[in-house]
Design an enzyme around this catalytic site. Sequence first.
Site, PDB file in Angstrom:
ATOM      1  N   SER A  39      -0.227   3.430   2.848  1.00  0.00           N
ATOM      2  CA  SER A  39      -1.511   3.929   3.549  1.00  0.00           C
ATOM      3  C   SER A  39      -1.674   3.547   5.136  1.00  0.00           C
ATOM      4  CB  SER A  39      -2.897   2.644   3.154  1.00  0.00           C
ATOM      5  OG  SER A  39      -4.002   2.630   3.574  1.00  0.00           O
TER       6      SER A  39
ATOM      7  N   ASP B 163      -8.826   6.590  -5.807  1.00  0.00           N
ATOM      8  CA  ASP B 163      -8.019   5.608  -4.083  1.00  0.00           C
ATOM      9  C   ASP B 163      -9.343   5.730  -4.202  1.00  0.00           C
ATOM     10  OD1 ASP B 163      -7.947   4.310  -1.895  1.00  0.00           O
ATOM     11  OD2 ASP B 163      -5.629   5.882  -2.086  1.00  0.00           O
TER      12      ASP B 163
ATOM     13  N   HIS C  17      -5.672   2.306  -4.389  1.00  0.00           N
ATOM     14  CA  HIS C  17      -5.217   2.346  -3.226  1.00  0.00           C
ATOM     15  C   HIS C  17      -4.065   1.256  -2.553  1.00  0.00           C
ATOM     16  CE1 HIS C  17      -4.359   3.626   0.575  1.00  0.00           C
ATOM     17  NE2 HIS C  17      -4.641   2.226   0.575  1.00  0.00           N
TER      18      HIS C  17
END
Length: 269
Positions: free
Chosen positions: A93, A194, A224
Site C-alpha cells: 500500500s 481491494d 487489500h
Amino acid sequence: MPLLPGAEPYRHEGGEVGVLLCHGFTGSPQSLRPWAEHHAAHGLTVSLPLLPGHGTRWEDMQVTSWQDWYAEVDRELRLLSERCSRVFVTGLSMGGALALRLAARHGARVTGAVVVNPANKVHGLSAYALPVARHLVRTTKGIASDIAKEGAAELGYDRVPLHAAHSLRVFLRRLDGELPQVTQPLLLLRSAQDHVVPAADSARVLSRVSSTDVSEVVLEHSYHVATLDEDADRIFEESLAFIGRLATGAGVGKDGAGKDGKEGTASVG
C-alpha cells in the site's frame, strides 16, 4: 507511548542480499512480519522498520508527515546498502509507494522493487477537502484489516488522522511525478478485490515507471492486506523467486536460498 504488542520492527542478519520492507498507512510491521520472516528463513538480510507515528496510537501519527515516514525507510536503505551487495525494496500500500520512491531516488543502489497493492492517489471528493477539513475534523474511520481470510486481522489504527491523510495525498502526488525515474526490475502484485486501493492505482504505476523488466500478478483470493490473506504464500514465493533471479551470484541461488547456507540471526526492536 508504548508500542502495541506485535508492532515491533524486525531485523534479521543474513547474507549479502538485503530486503527492505515498508508497511502501510496507519498500519505496522505486523502486516509484513510473515513476509519478512519468510525471506529471513532463506538467508536474506531483512529490515522491517516501524514508521514514525505508527504502532502506538493515532494521536502520535497526527503530528507526523510523509517526510518522516520516507526518512525512516531512506535511512534503513542506506544501512542495508552498507551491509549488502544488493538491496531490494518492497512494500504494501503506502509502503509500496515509499519503496517506489526509494527506487526512483537511489538508482543503482536498489536492485529491484516488489510492491503489493501500491497506493498512487487518495481517491474521492473528500480528498480535495482535506486541506481545509483537517483543521475542522481530527479523524475519520480507519482503513485497517481489509482481509478476506477468516480469523486474520491487521494491527492498525481504527481512526485515520486527517493531518496525516493530507500529507499522504501530498506525497502520492509528488511520487507520481517521480515514477518515470523508476528503472529497476519491478514485480507488482495486486488483489482482484481491494476495498482500500483500487486497481487503477496499480495500472497508473505500471504506466508511469520506466522499468523494462516488469511483472504483474493478480491475487484472486485476497483483499487489500494481501500479505496476511489467502494469497500470502504466493506473494512470498513470487518475491523470493524474483529476488533470486536478479541476485544470482550475489549470495542467493535461483531458488532464493542463501548459497553459503548462512542463516543469520533475527532480532526484534
